[in-house]
Design a protein around this motif. Structure first.
Motif, short mmCIF file in Angstrom:
data_model
loop_
_atom_site.label_atom_id
_atom_site.label_comp_id
_atom_site.label_asym_id
_atom_site.label_seq_id
_atom_site.Cartn_x
_atom_site.Cartn_y
_atom_site.Cartn_z
N ALA A 189 -5.29 -14.16 -2.41
CA ALA A 189 -6.64 -14.69 -2.19
C ALA A 189 -6.72 -15.57 -0.95
CB ALA A 189 -7.11 -15.46 -3.42
N GLY A 190 -5.58 -16.13 -0.55
CA GLY A 190 -5.58 -17.03 0.60
C GLY A 190 -5.16 -16.39 1.90
N ARG B 134 -1.73 -11.84 -7.17
CA ARG B 134 -3.09 -11.67 -6.67
C ARG B 134 -3.69 -13.00 -6.22
NH1 ARG B 134 -5.15 -7.16 -11.13
NH2 ARG B 134 -4.16 -5.37 -10.10
N ARG B 135 -3.36 -14.08 -6.92
CA ARG B 135 -3.83 -15.40 -6.48
C ARG B 135 -3.28 -15.74 -5.10
NH1 ARG B 135 -2.63 -17.23 -11.80
NH2 ARG B 135 -0.78 -18.30 -11.00
N SER C 256 -6.85 -10.14 -2.16
CA SER C 256 -7.55 -10.59 -0.95
C SER C 256 -9.07 -10.47 -1.14
CB SER C 256 -7.10 -9.75 0.25
OG SER C 256 -7.63 -8.44 0.17
N PRO C 257 -9.83 -11.18 -0.32
CA PRO C 257 -11.29 -11.14 -0.45
C PRO C 257 -11.91 -9.78 -0.15
CG PRO C 257 -10.57 -13.02 0.88
CD PRO C 257 -9.38 -12.15 0.69
N ILE C 258 -11.15 -8.86 0.46
CA ILE C 258 -11.72 -7.57 0.85
C ILE C 258 -11.26 -6.41 -0.03
CG2 ILE C 258 -12.06 -8.26 3.26
CD1 ILE C 258 -9.44 -6.85 3.96
N ARG D 100 -12.11 -5.20 -2.81
CA ARG D 100 -13.12 -4.39 -3.48
C ARG D 100 -13.69 -3.28 -2.59
NH1 ARG D 100 -18.28 -6.29 -1.95
NH2 ARG D 100 -18.18 -8.21 -0.69
N HIS D 101 -13.45 -3.38 -1.30
CA HIS D 101 -14.02 -2.40 -0.38
C HIS D 101 -13.21 -1.10 -0.29
CE1 HIS D 101 -17.06 -5.18 1.04
NE2 HIS D 101 -16.13 -6.09 1.29
N GLN E 184 -5.10 -14.95 5.45
CA GLN E 184 -5.94 -15.13 6.63
C GLN E 184 -6.29 -13.76 7.20
OE1 GLN E 184 -4.03 -17.37 9.74
NE2 GLN E 184 -5.65 -16.95 11.23
N GLU F 41 -14.42 -9.56 6.87
CA GLU F 41 -15.10 -9.57 5.57
C GLU F 41 -16.47 -8.91 5.63
OE1 GLU F 41 -14.76 -12.97 3.00
OE2 GLU F 41 -13.19 -13.84 4.26
N ASP F 42 -17.11 -8.89 6.81
CA ASP F 42 -18.43 -8.25 6.94
C ASP F 42 -18.35 -6.81 7.44
OD1 ASP F 42 -19.56 -10.74 6.29
OD2 ASP F 42 -19.52 -11.37 8.39
#
Length: 291
Positions: free
Chosen positions: A84-85, A80-81, A126-128, A130-131, A87, A93-94
């Motif tokens: 996180a990076g 998972r780490r 990844s940063p997304i 949770r969506h 691209q 992300e929005d």
């Protein structure tokens, strides 16, 4: 009166759709394994041929085997780490909250899914992540210490269609074979295909796009602008009747994909709300017509 908002779905491939290229190519192969990207994938293809196996299972096995050779950490948290990076394309992300707001304004309940041959653990980091309602992707098997010991799930180009039916019937657990195979009338399914949009980019998405298109849903071909290989793939998807919508990998507000999303949600809302607007005369109060 039923006040629940009709459920609609945006489902996405990951590699080449939400992010450029293969997720393993971003850092894992060149930096952690110290391998040339093309060399890694050639080895995967050769392994699949030698074993008469599936290339998705082969790449998952190769990731673990090469990581062990290098003495890399294999814990769930380490994968998972790495994710996180990853691209992402501009605006990704929005994107999800923006579409959720639009859907709510139209009286819809929008859910997002991943259906990918990529690695689930990387996407979960990844940063997304949770969506997404669910991340359907190829996954490792972990022992009691959460160390990767093998392959638990491989999602290839044909098995991707299974997850569309899981969404269509809203039987979401990967392991639940009974519910997904149980007979259910089309008009009783929680998410009709005409309320599903699938965003994909190439060969592994062909059966998924064909299924969505044939069932009255939306198939959107995403490509990396200026990349002739991904642009060609998008053109081929259109030519072969797999996708009727397309846009470059730019998810920012006002970009072509964003405008497509707004148009699709508007059309989904019209379809979903249409039955509630129908008013027939009360047959009991009508005079009998002469024969």
């Amino acid at each position: 009166m039923n006040t629940e908002r009709p459920r609609v779905v945006f489902a996405y491939d990951f590699d080449g759709t939400l992010a450029p290229g293969f997720m393993q190519n971003h850092a894992f192969i060149p930096e952690e394994l110290g391998m040339d990207r093309a060399e890694f994938w050639r080895a995967v293809d050769e392994l699949a041929k030698q074993q008469r196996g599936d290339t998705i299972l082969a790449y998952m096995h190769m990731m673990l085997a090469k990581a062990r050779e290098k003495g890399l950490e294999l814990s769930l948290e380490s994968w998972r780490r790495r994710g996180a990076g990853l691209q992402l394309f501009p605006g990704v992300e929005d994107w999800f909250e923006r579409q959720n707001r639009r859907a709510a304004d139209l009286g819809l309940d929008l859910h997002h899914f991943i259906i990918s041959s990529g690695n689930r653990e990387l996407i979960e980091g990844s940063p997304i992540a949770r969506h997404f309602e669910r991340i359907y992707a190829s996954a490792f098997m972990f022992d009691e210490n959460e160390e990767a010991i093998g392959v638990a799930l491989g999602v290839n180009y044909t098995s991707k269609t299974q997850y569309l039916f899981r969404i269509n019937k809203w039987t979401l657990e990967e392991w639940d074979n009974y519910a997904i195979n149980r007979a259910q009338e089309k008009d009783e399914r929680p998410v009709p295909f005409d309320r599903i949009a699938f965003f994909g980019d190439g060969f592994t998405d062909v059966p998924t796009m064909r299924l969505v298109t044939d069932q009255g849903g939306y198939a959107v071909a995403v490509y990396e602008e200026g990349n002739p290989f991904t642009e060609r793939a998008a053109v081929d998807l259109r030519k072969d009747g797999r996708a009727h919508l397309a846009g470059p990998g730019d998810y920012r507000e006002g970009a072509p994909l964003d405008q497509l999303a707004q148009a699709m949600l508007t059309e989904m809302a019209a379809r979903a709300h249409l039955p509630t607007l129908v008013r027939w005369p009360d047959a009991e109060t009508q005079p009998k017509l002469p024969l």
